[in-house]
Write a protein that holds these residues in place. Structure first.
Motif, PDB file in Angstrom:
ATOM      1  N   GLU A 110     -25.705  -1.584   2.370  1.00 10.09           N
ATOM      2  CA  GLU A 110     -27.004  -1.908   1.781  1.00 10.09           C
ATOM      3  C   GLU A 110     -26.968  -1.812   0.255  1.00 10.09           C
ATOM      4  N   HIS A 111     -25.909  -1.242  -0.266  1.00 13.72           N
ATOM      5  CA  HIS A 111     -25.718  -1.100  -1.707  1.00 13.72           C
ATOM      6  C   HIS A 111     -24.614  -2.076  -2.114  1.00 13.72           C
ATOM      7  N   HIS A 112     -25.009  -3.270  -2.539  1.00 11.08           N
ATOM      8  CA  HIS A 112     -24.025  -4.324  -2.798  1.00 11.08           C
ATOM      9  C   HIS A 112     -22.958  -3.885  -3.789  1.00 11.08           C
ATOM     10  N   HIS A 113     -23.358  -3.133  -4.808  1.00 12.63           N
ATOM     11  CA  HIS A 113     -22.361  -2.660  -5.781  1.00 12.63           C
ATOM     12  C   HIS A 113     -21.305  -1.802  -5.093  1.00 12.63           C
ATOM     13  N   LEU A 114     -21.700  -1.000  -4.136  1.00  8.99           N
ATOM     14  CA  LEU A 114     -20.734  -0.169  -3.424  1.00  8.99           C
ATOM     15  C   LEU A 114     -19.806  -1.009  -2.565  1.00  8.99           C
ATOM     16  N   ALA A 115     -20.350  -1.988  -1.880  1.00  7.18           N
ATOM     17  CA  ALA A 115     -19.519  -2.830  -1.027  1.00  7.18           C
ATOM     18  C   ALA A 115     -18.405  -3.504  -1.832  1.00  7.18           C
ATOM     19  N   TYR A 116     -18.766  -4.058  -2.988  1.00 10.18           N
ATOM     20  CA  TYR A 116     -17.752  -4.688  -3.841  1.00 10.18           C
ATOM     21  C   TYR A 116     -16.725  -3.660  -4.330  1.00 10.18           C
ATOM     22  N   GLU A 117     -17.199  -2.512  -4.751  1.00  9.01           N
ATOM     23  CA  GLU A 117     -16.289  -1.477  -5.262  1.00  9.01           C
ATOM     24  C   GLU A 117     -15.360  -0.956  -4.166  1.00  9.01           C
ATOM     25  N   ILE A 118     -15.915  -0.730  -2.993  1.00 11.59           N
ATOM     26  CA  ILE A 118     -15.109  -0.217  -1.883  1.00 11.59           C
ATOM     27  C   ILE A 118     -14.039  -1.232  -1.502  1.00 11.59           C
ATOM     28  N   ALA A 119     -14.402  -2.505  -1.460  1.00 15.34           N
ATOM     29  CA  ALA A 119     -13.423  -3.538  -1.128  1.00 15.34           C
ATOM     30  C   ALA A 119     -12.282  -3.556  -2.148  1.00 15.34           C
ATOM     31  N   ALA A 120     -12.624  -3.571  -3.421  1.00 17.03           N
ATOM     32  CA  ALA A 120     -11.585  -3.595  -4.456  1.00 17.03           C
ATOM     33  C   ALA A 120     -10.726  -2.338  -4.390  1.00 17.03           C
ATOM     34  N   PHE A 121     -11.360  -1.209  -4.182  1.00 17.60           N
ATOM     35  CA  PHE A 121     -10.638   0.065  -4.123  1.00 17.60           C
ATOM     36  C   PHE A 121      -9.704   0.114  -2.916  1.00 17.60           C
ATOM     37  N   ALA A 122     -10.156  -0.417  -1.777  1.00 20.60           N
ATOM     38  CA  ALA A 122      -9.330  -0.427  -0.570  1.00 20.60           C
ATOM     39  C   ALA A 122      -8.088  -1.301  -0.766  1.00 20.60           C
ATOM     40  N   PHE A 123      -8.267  -2.467  -1.364  1.00 17.67           N
ATOM     41  CA  PHE A 123      -7.115  -3.330  -1.598  1.00 17.67           C
ATOM     42  C   PHE A 123      -6.197  -2.750  -2.668  1.00 17.67           C
ATOM     43  N   ALA A 124      -6.765  -2.060  -3.646  1.00 19.00           N
ATOM     44  CA  ALA A 124      -5.945  -1.437  -4.693  1.00 19.00           C
ATOM     45  C   ALA A 124      -5.033  -0.369  -4.110  1.00 19.00           C
ATOM     46  N   ARG A 125      -5.475   0.272  -3.048  1.00 15.66           N
ATOM     47  CA  ARG A 125      -4.654   1.328  -2.445  1.00 15.66           C
ATOM     48  C   ARG A 125      -3.339   0.758  -1.910  1.00 15.66           C
ATOM     49  N   ALA A 126      -3.400  -0.403  -1.286  1.00 17.86           N
ATOM     50  CA  ALA A 126      -2.178  -1.009  -0.756  1.00 17.86           C
ATOM     51  C   ALA A 126      -1.176  -1.245  -1.876  1.00 17.86           C
ATOM     52  N   ASP A 127      -1.644  -1.741  -3.003  1.00 20.85           N
ATOM     53  CA  ASP A 127      -0.757  -1.959  -4.144  1.00 20.85           C
ATOM     54  C   ASP A 127      -0.264  -0.636  -4.715  1.00 20.85           C
ATOM     55  N   ALA A 128      -1.138   0.339  -4.786  1.00 16.82           N
ATOM     56  CA  ALA A 128      -0.803   1.612  -5.417  1.00 16.82           C
ATOM     57  C   ALA A 128       0.288   2.359  -4.669  1.00 16.82           C
ATOM     58  N   TYR A 129       0.328   2.236  -3.370  1.00 15.56           N
ATOM     59  CA  TYR A 129       1.282   3.020  -2.604  1.00 15.56           C
ATOM     60  C   TYR A 129       2.675   2.405  -2.575  1.00 15.56           C
ATOM     61  N   ASN A 130       2.928   1.449  -3.456  1.00 12.53           N
ATOM     62  CA  ASN A 130       4.270   0.906  -3.605  1.00 12.53           C
ATOM     63  C   ASN A 130       5.153   1.819  -4.436  1.00 12.53           C
ATOM     64  N   ASP A 131       4.560   2.641  -5.309  1.00 12.81           N
ATOM     65  CA  ASP A 131       5.341   3.615  -6.067  1.00 12.81           C
ATOM     66  C   ASP A 131       4.456   4.816  -6.418  1.00 12.81           C
ATOM     67  N   ALA A 132       5.108   5.943  -6.671  1.00 15.61           N
ATOM     68  CA  ALA A 132       4.386   7.205  -6.860  1.00 15.61           C
ATOM     69  C   ALA A 132       3.465   7.183  -8.077  1.00 15.61           C
ATOM     70  N   ALA A 133       3.909   6.614  -9.179  1.00 18.02           N
ATOM     71  CA  ALA A 133       3.075   6.606 -10.388  1.00 18.02           C
ATOM     72  C   ALA A 133       1.782   5.831 -10.155  1.00 18.02           C
ATOM     73  N   SER A 134       1.879   4.712  -9.453  1.00 21.09           N
ATOM     74  CA  SER A 134       0.678   3.934  -9.139  1.00 21.09           C
ATOM     75  C   SER A 134      -0.248   4.702  -8.205  1.00 21.09           C
ATOM     76  N   THR A 135       0.329   5.511  -7.342  1.00 20.72           N
ATOM     77  CA  THR A 135      -0.479   6.316  -6.426  1.00 20.72           C
ATOM     78  C   THR A 135      -1.310   7.328  -7.208  1.00 20.72           C
ATOM     79  N   VAL A 136      -0.717   7.938  -8.203  1.00 23.21           N
ATOM     80  CA  VAL A 136      -1.447   8.880  -9.051  1.00 23.21           C
ATOM     81  C   VAL A 136      -2.590   8.150  -9.757  1.00 23.21           C
ATOM     82  N   THR A 137      -2.318   6.947 -10.246  1.00 23.30           N
ATOM     83  CA  THR A 137      -3.356   6.144 -10.900  1.00 23.30           C
ATOM     84  C   THR A 137      -4.481   5.825  -9.925  1.00 23.30           C
ATOM     85  N   TRP A 138      -4.144   5.507  -8.675  1.00 25.85           N
ATOM     86  CA  TRP A 138      -5.167   5.214  -7.668  1.00 25.85           C
ATOM     87  C   TRP A 138      -6.093   6.424  -7.476  1.00 25.85           C
ATOM     88  N   HIS A 139      -5.508   7.610  -7.464  1.00 24.93           N
ATOM     89  CA  HIS A 139      -6.334   8.811  -7.317  1.00 24.93           C
ATOM     90  C   HIS A 139      -7.226   9.024  -8.541  1.00 24.93           C
TER      91      HIS A 139
END
Length: 155
Positions: free
Chosen positions: A81-110
Motif C-alpha cells: 500500500e506504500h508505493h515508495h516501499l514497493a519500489y525500494e524493496i524491489a530494487a533492494f531485493a535485486f541488489a542483493r543478488a548482485d551484492a552476494y557475488n563478492d564480499a565487499a559488495s555484500t558489506v555495501t548491501w548491508h
C-alpha cells in the motif's frame, strides 16, 4: 549436538522463474530484450508483474525475520500500500543478488540496508507505527496532495 549451527539460517527467497528467465534474457550477449528493469514495478508487463507481490512479500518476511531487531526496522505488512516501499524493496531485493557475488559488495548491501531503513522510516513517519501492528492508514499526505489541480498546470 545434531545438525550444523547454520542450519537455522533461512536462505534469501529465490526470484520467481519468469523473472529469472527475463533477467537471463536481458543479460545475454545477443539479447533482443529491451524491456524495463524488473525492479521498475510500474513498467513491468502483466506477465512479469504477476509473481512479484508474492516474491517481494517473501523478501520482506525474510528481511524482518533476519534483520528486524528493533520495532522501527520492521517492514510493515501493508508494504504494498506504500508505493515508495514497493519500489525500494524491489530494487533492494535485486541488489542483493548482485551484492552476494563478492564480499565487499555484500558489506555495501548491508550499508544500503541501513539507508533503506532510514528512508522507509522517514517516508512512513508516525503512521509507520500503526502500519507495523496491522492498522494501515491511507497516505497521510492525501490532504496536501488533494490541493494539486487536475492535469498539468498551464502558464
Amino acid at each position: 549436538m545434531t545438525g550444523t549451527p547454520l542450519a537455522r539460517f533461512t536462505p534469501f527467497p529465490e526470484p520467481p522463474a519468469p523473472i529469472l528467465e527475463y533477467l537471463a534474457e536481458r543479460s545475454a550477449d545477443e539479447s533482443v530484450a529491451d524491456g524495463p528493469a524488473p525492479w521498475d514495478l510500474g513498467a513491468l508487463t502483466a506477465e512479469l508483474a504477476a509473481p512479484m507481490p508474492a516474491w517481494l512479500d517473501a523478501v520482506c518476511r525474510w528481511l524482518n525475520e533476519t534483520y528486524a531487531w528493533q520495532p522501527q526496522d520492521v517492514i510493515p505488512p501493508c508494504w504494498q500500500e506504500h508505493h515508495h516501499l514497493a519500489y525500494e524493496i524491489a530494487a533492494f531485493a535485486f541488489a542483493r543478488a548482485d551484492a552476494y557475488n563478492d564480499a565487499a559488495s555484500t558489506v555495501t548491501w548491508h550499508e544500503q540496508y541501513d539507508r533503506f531503513l532510514l528512508r522507509m522510516n522517514k517516508m512512513l513517519g508516525k503512521a509507520g507505527d500503526e502500519c507495523r501492528v496491522g492498522r494501515h492508514e491511507e497516505r497521510s499526505s492525501r490532504f496536501q496532495l488533494a490541493a494539486w489541480p487536475e492535469g498539468p498546470v498551464t502558464p
